[in-house]
Motif scaffolding. Structure first.
Motif, mmCIF file in Angstrom:
data_model
loop_
_atom_site.group_PDB
_atom_site.id
_atom_site.type_symbol
_atom_site.label_atom_id
_atom_site.label_comp_id
_atom_site.label_asym_id
_atom_site.label_seq_id
_atom_site.Cartn_x
_atom_site.Cartn_y
_atom_site.Cartn_z
ATOM 1 N N HIS A 94 0.825 -1.212 0.000
ATOM 2 C CA HIS A 94 0.000 0.000 0.000
ATOM 3 C C HIS A 94 0.859 1.263 0.000
ATOM 4 O O HIS A 94 0.375 2.344 -0.329
ATOM 5 C CB HIS A 94 -0.935 0.005 1.211
ATOM 6 C CG HIS A 94 -1.813 -1.192 1.275
ATOM 7 N ND1 HIS A 94 -2.938 -1.339 0.506
ATOM 8 C CD2 HIS A 94 -1.703 -2.333 1.999
ATOM 9 C CE1 HIS A 94 -3.501 -2.515 0.754
ATOM 10 N NE2 HIS A 94 -2.768 -3.133 1.662
ATOM 11 N N ARG A 130 2.742 1.442 6.805
ATOM 12 C CA ARG A 130 2.509 0.232 7.594
ATOM 13 C C ARG A 130 3.086 0.358 8.989
ATOM 14 O O ARG A 130 2.427 0.058 9.976
ATOM 15 C CB ARG A 130 3.103 -0.990 6.901
ATOM 16 C CG ARG A 130 2.723 -2.288 7.625
ATOM 17 C CD ARG A 130 3.460 -3.495 7.113
ATOM 18 N NE ARG A 130 4.805 -3.588 7.608
ATOM 19 C CZ ARG A 130 5.150 -3.989 8.850
ATOM 20 N NH1 ARG A 130 4.231 -4.323 9.719
ATOM 21 N NH2 ARG A 130 6.405 -4.054 9.204
ATOM 22 N N GLU A 159 0.744 0.667 12.031
ATOM 23 C CA GLU A 159 -0.590 0.945 11.479
ATOM 24 C C GLU A 159 -1.273 -0.319 10.969
ATOM 25 O O GLU A 159 -2.459 -0.497 11.154
ATOM 26 C CB GLU A 159 -0.490 1.946 10.322
ATOM 27 C CG GLU A 159 -0.137 3.351 10.745
ATOM 28 C CD GLU A 159 -1.299 4.081 11.377
ATOM 29 O OE1 GLU A 159 -2.464 3.819 11.025
ATOM 30 O OE2 GLU A 159 -1.027 4.930 12.237
ATOM 31 N N ARG A 160 -0.508 -1.158 10.253
ATOM 32 C CA ARG A 160 -1.068 -2.375 9.662
ATOM 33 C C ARG A 160 -0.214 -3.550 10.114
ATOM 34 O O ARG A 160 0.843 -3.816 9.545
ATOM 35 C CB ARG A 160 -1.083 -2.263 8.135
ATOM 36 C CG ARG A 160 -2.060 -1.221 7.619
ATOM 37 C CD ARG A 160 -2.136 -1.162 6.105
ATOM 38 N NE ARG A 160 -0.925 -0.764 5.432
ATOM 39 C CZ ARG A 160 -0.523 0.499 5.263
ATOM 40 N NH1 ARG A 160 -1.240 1.495 5.744
ATOM 41 N NH2 ARG A 160 0.591 0.768 4.605
#
Length: 188
Positions: A94, A130, A159-160
């Motif tokens: 991402h 991330r 975050e991820r």
């Protein structure tokens, strides 16, 4: 920082080992060795810098240490040589646009002021990645045309997250192209 853990002898010069690989041979070896992608930021007082790196590696969990290297030709090299702290952004698929931005020379990597902020301690950090980790630089070692930097992890944000054993969405660089690791690339 010593190059050998249990030796007080100075490191031997590369020519003491005989002929070495050519730059092209060495690059060919590592084109087939994928690397995780990170963006490293710092500000030593003259404005923020950023670069994309595939050389980030964990060294120790206790204490939490990592290393990475930067080419002397990088526009960020002078700042990273003076910075006391850095932020290492660990990217997933991402975050590809950020990886591409950090890898593009001649652009202002901080022109989009909505994409980044400063931590309370002053370091530039990109939003929405991330994960990132703020580190204190604890050592530098010249290595050919690069500098290897050792850093102690101080603060992080995830975050991820990826569950243990789950494929995630890792961003890797392999054979001069970006790749996404996922369920399709898992081998059991």
């Amino acid at each position: 920082m010593r190059t050998a853990a249990h030796s007080s002898a100075p490191p031997r010069a590369p020519h003491a080992f005989g002929a070495s690989l050519s730059a092209d041979e060495f690059k060919a070896l590592f084109r087939g060795h994928p690397g995780g992608v990170a963006v490293i930021t710092a500000d030593a007082g003259a404005g923020p810098v950023a670069l994309t790196a595939t050389s980030v590696s964990s060294v120790s969990a206790e204490p939490p240490l990592l290393i990475f290297s930067i080419s002397a030709r990088s526009s960020a090299a002078a700042t990273l040589a003076r910075a006391d702290t850095v932020v290492v952004h660990l990217l997933d698929a991402h975050d590809l646009p950020l990886a591409q931005l950090g890898a593009t020379s001649g652009v202002d990597r901080f022109a989009d002021t909505s994409a980044w902020a400063r931590l309370l301690t002053g370091e530039p950090v990109y939003r929405g990645v991330r994960a990132w980790v703020r580190c204190a630089v604890i050592g530098r070692m010249d290595a050919g045309g690069s500098t290897v930097i050792a850093a102690h992890a101080l603060q992080s944000r995830l975050e991820r997250d990826v569950d243990p054993g789950a494929p995630g969405d890792a961003l890797v660089y392999h054979n001069r192209t970006w790749h996404r690791l996922g369920a399709h690339s898992r081998i059991e």
